[in-house]
Design a protein around this motif. Structure first.
Motif, PDB file in Angstrom:
ATOM      1  N   VAL A  14       0.832  -1.202   0.000  1.00 12.93           N
ATOM      2  CA  VAL A  14       0.000   0.000   0.000  1.00 12.93           C
ATOM      3  C   VAL A  14       0.869   1.256   0.000  1.00 12.93           C
ATOM      4  CG1 VAL A  14      -1.765   1.266   1.292  1.00 12.93           C
ATOM      5  CG2 VAL A  14      -1.948  -1.208   1.043  1.00 12.93           C
ATOM      6  N   CYS A  15       1.961   1.237   0.745  1.00 14.43           N
ATOM      7  CA  CYS A  15       2.881   2.388   0.777  1.00 14.43           C
ATOM      8  C   CYS A  15       3.503   2.644  -0.591  1.00 14.43           C
ATOM      9  CB  CYS A  15       3.986   2.167   1.806  1.00 14.43           C
ATOM     10  SG  CYS A  15       3.493   2.654   3.442  1.00 14.43           S
ATOM     11  N   GLY A  16       3.672   1.610  -1.379  1.00 13.21           N
ATOM     12  CA  GLY A  16       4.205   1.786  -2.721  1.00 13.21           C
ATOM     13  C   GLY A  16       3.316   2.678  -3.577  1.00 13.21           C
TER      14      GLY A  16
ATOM     15  N   THR B  71      -5.134  13.165   4.943  1.00 14.70           N
ATOM     16  CA  THR B  71      -5.903  11.927   4.776  1.00 14.70           C
ATOM     17  C   THR B  71      -4.978  10.754   4.485  1.00 14.70           C
ATOM     18  OG1 THR B  71      -7.860  13.105   4.025  1.00 14.70           O
ATOM     19  CG2 THR B  71      -7.685  10.795   3.397  1.00 14.70           C
ATOM     20  N   ILE B  72      -4.001  10.947   3.592  1.00 12.24           N
ATOM     21  CA  ILE B  72      -3.071   9.865   3.275  1.00 12.24           C
ATOM     22  C   ILE B  72      -2.309   9.440   4.522  1.00 12.24           C
ATOM     23  CG2 ILE B  72      -0.912   9.304   2.080  1.00 12.24           C
ATOM     24  CD1 ILE B  72      -1.922  10.668  -0.357  1.00 12.24           C
ATOM     25  N   LYS B  73      -1.841  10.399   5.304  1.00  5.64           N
ATOM     26  CA  LYS B  73      -1.098  10.069   6.528  1.00  5.64           C
ATOM     27  C   LYS B  73      -1.978   9.283   7.496  1.00  5.64           C
ATOM     28  CE  LYS B  73       2.175  13.850   6.210  1.00  5.64           C
ATOM     29  NZ  LYS B  73       2.654  15.111   6.753  1.00  5.64           N
ATOM     30  N   LYS B  74      -3.231   9.693   7.655  1.00  4.81           N
ATOM     31  CA  LYS B  74      -4.154   8.976   8.549  1.00  4.81           C
ATOM     32  C   LYS B  74      -4.428   7.568   8.034  1.00  4.81           C
ATOM     33  CE  LYS B  74      -6.703  12.919  10.388  1.00  4.81           C
ATOM     34  NZ  LYS B  74      -8.004  13.613  10.410  1.00  4.81           N
ATOM     35  N   ILE B  75      -4.646   7.464   6.733  1.00  4.51           N
ATOM     36  CA  ILE B  75      -4.926   6.148   6.134  1.00  4.51           C
ATOM     37  C   ILE B  75      -3.756   5.206   6.366  1.00  4.51           C
ATOM     38  CG2 ILE B  75      -5.172   4.926   3.932  1.00  4.51           C
ATOM     39  CD1 ILE B  75      -6.850   7.339   2.967  1.00  4.51           C
TER      40      ILE B  75
END
Length: 129
Positions: free
Chosen positions: A49-51, A74-78
């Motif tokens: 997912v980090c990719g 949002t990306i950081k929270k996800i």
């Protein structure tokens, strides 16, 4: 530009809701047709997912476009939530502990070294190894 079905995605229009939908979709293992690959559904590794996060960031950097601040949050929270979810799934035995990136064992390093030392061609590549 990021392409989907031969249509360009305008980076300035990407919002939190798009990212939630996207990461929700890619976090579940699917077959080539986009259907769940397993029943019950299984989750992708955190590194997988980090990719995608790295790819999205790279596209913004390459185009010189600023990501919406709410989308960045949002990306950081996800990702932080997904990391906790994967850890919990591994602890519960639902996901393999070795799922995703794993360290190379000593035997693996030994094999790489043996191949590099015994190489008969491509010395530059083998010197790197």
């Amino acid at each position: 530009d990021i392409m989907h079905n031969n249509e360009s995605v305008i980076l300035e229009h990407i919002r939190s809701s798009h990212l939630k939908d996207f990461f929700g979709h890619i976090s579940i293992k699917r077959d080539r047709n986009g259907n769940y690959a397993h029943d019950p559904p299984r989750f992708q590794s955190y590194s997988h997912v980090c990719g995608f996060h790295s790819g999205i960031n790279n596209e913004f950097i390459e185009t010189g476009t600023d990501m919406d601040k709410d989308a960045e949050k949002t990306i950081k929270k996800i990702l932080s939530g997904y990391k906790r979810k994967v850890a919990r799934l591994k602890q519960q035995g639902v996901m393999k502990v070795t799922e995703g990136k794993a360290q190379i064992t000593f035997a693996g390093y030994k094999t790489i070294a043996q191949k590099a030392v015994s190489a008969a061609y491509d010395f530059a590549l083998n010197t790197f190894a």
